[in-house]
Design an enzyme around this catalytic site. Sequence first.
Site, PDB file in Angstrom:
ATOM      1  N   ASP A   1      -3.916  -1.307  -7.273  1.00 18.54           N
ATOM      2  CA  ASP A   1      -2.712  -0.490  -7.128  1.00 18.54           C
ATOM      3  C   ASP A   1      -2.872   0.575  -6.042  1.00 18.54           C
ATOM      4  O   ASP A   1      -2.010   0.744  -5.191  1.00 18.54           O
ATOM      5  CB  ASP A   1      -2.386   0.176  -8.472  1.00 18.54           C
ATOM      6  CG  ASP A   1      -1.122   1.001  -8.432  1.00 18.54           C
ATOM      7  OD1 ASP A   1      -0.061   0.468  -8.774  1.00 18.54           O
ATOM      8  OD2 ASP A   1      -1.198   2.184  -8.048  1.00 18.54           O
TER       9      ASP A   1
ATOM     10  N   LEU B   1       8.779   7.770  -7.890  1.00 19.27           N
ATOM     11  CA  LEU B   1       8.663   8.902  -6.979  1.00 19.27           C
ATOM     12  C   LEU B   1       9.013   8.486  -5.554  1.00 19.27           C
ATOM     13  O   LEU B   1       8.492   7.495  -5.031  1.00 19.27           O
ATOM     14  CB  LEU B   1       7.229   9.444  -7.030  1.00 19.27           C
ATOM     15  CG  LEU B   1       6.948  10.761  -6.322  1.00 19.27           C
ATOM     16  CD1 LEU B   1       7.692  11.906  -6.999  1.00 19.27           C
ATOM     17  CD2 LEU B   1       5.441  11.042  -6.318  1.00 19.27           C
TER      18      LEU B   1
ATOM     19  N   SER C   1       6.778   3.023 -11.865  1.00 19.04           N
ATOM     20  CA  SER C   1       5.965   4.171 -11.510  1.00 19.04           C
ATOM     21  C   SER C   1       6.390   5.401 -12.326  1.00 19.04           C
ATOM     22  O   SER C   1       6.456   5.347 -13.551  1.00 19.04           O
ATOM     23  CB  SER C   1       6.061   4.411 -10.001  1.00 19.04           C
ATOM     24  OG  SER C   1       5.065   5.311  -9.552  1.00 19.04           O
ATOM     25  N   GLN C   2       6.686   6.507 -11.665  1.00 20.96           N
ATOM     26  CA  GLN C   2       7.110   7.711 -12.384  1.00 20.96           C
ATOM     27  C   GLN C   2       8.300   7.424 -13.294  1.00 20.96           C
ATOM     28  O   GLN C   2       8.463   8.049 -14.349  1.00 20.96           O
ATOM     29  CB  GLN C   2       7.460   8.812 -11.386  1.00 20.96           C
ATOM     30  CG  GLN C   2       7.946  10.108 -12.003  1.00 20.96           C
ATOM     31  CD  GLN C   2       8.247  11.170 -10.961  1.00 20.96           C
ATOM     32  OE1 GLN C   2       7.367  11.871 -10.507  1.00 20.96           O
ATOM     33  NE2 GLN C   2       9.516  11.256 -10.557  1.00 20.96           N
TER      34      GLN C   2
ATOM     35  N   HIS D   1       0.576  -0.455  -4.817  1.00 20.21           N
ATOM     36  CA  HIS D   1       1.576   0.238  -5.629  1.00 20.21           C
ATOM     37  C   HIS D   1       3.011   0.014  -5.158  1.00 20.21           C
ATOM     38  O   HIS D   1       3.906  -0.218  -5.983  1.00 20.21           O
ATOM     39  CB  HIS D   1       1.266   1.739  -5.648  1.00 20.21           C
ATOM     40  CG  HIS D   1       2.105   2.489  -6.621  1.00 20.21           C
ATOM     41  ND1 HIS D   1       1.961   2.363  -7.996  1.00 20.21           N
ATOM     42  CD2 HIS D   1       3.119   3.376  -6.433  1.00 20.21           C
ATOM     43  CE1 HIS D   1       2.842   3.140  -8.597  1.00 20.21           C
ATOM     44  NE2 HIS D   1       3.557   3.763  -7.686  1.00 20.21           N
TER      45      HIS D   1
END
Length: 294
Positions: free
Chosen positions: A215, A32, A98-99, A275
Amino acid sequence: MLMKGVCMWSLLAVCVLCVCVAYKPVIVVHGLFDSSANFINLNKFINQSHPGTNVLVIDLFDRSASLQPLWKQVEGFTEAIYPIMQNAADGVHLICYSQGGLVCRGILSTLPDHNVHSFISLSSPQAGQYGDTDYLKYLFPQFVKSNLYHVCYTSVGQRISICNYWNDPHHRDMYINSSDYMALLNSERANPNTTVWKENFLRIKKLVLIGGPDDGVITPWQSSFFLFSQFGFYDDNETVVELKNQKVFLMDSFGLKTLYARGDLALCSVAGVTHILWHSNETVYKNCIEKWLT
């Protein structure tokens, strides 16, 4: 002279070995609000440890475009990735951040002839997302996690990527009935493609799941993992339930139990990594990624 000759032959053998080693291409799918520019360090790490590796960071759905619905992203990334696979006789590796890890799951589930060896899921909310993070506050300033379902579990909300994997444990029925992406991938809702998607997904040789307790974005952080205390998710009391006690594992809905039985699941937890730093942290690369890129 004899020692000199031995040295020359040793050097020649090393050179021949170097020429013969060919590493599989590595395809990177971003998360993202990211773009290919965020993965310079990861590219450097890979080529330092595996010289000559063709690293391809797919430059699609960058920045705000990453909010587009995940099925649309799956379609676009598949069109970009499939020709790379077709030109890689020995297969490819996927690193999905991630995404992007959820996008990659969609690709692997719907592409019947993919040749992915290692699918490396790097701090990806594979069990869904439910937390008041900075991302949430930025995207939905009028909402908190407890009421975001009012948006996400609507036809309009499902046009926003994060809503495709928003997993509210207090509104489980609404999630199952409304989620156009994750609930289908997990076979939590009736899906005529369940068997085929599972077979496609299980073509991978290794599933590598990476995450950690610091994270700060993936919530709960165990969502980035699959097994036992990892890939856990909240019950309606917001207590993390281990995957081994979850229906999606017990029923082997999309192949997790099979991968575990095959010995093809690898977990790597690293503390102290926030993250946005997973793909640029050399310790993460050395400990969790490097060995799976052969």
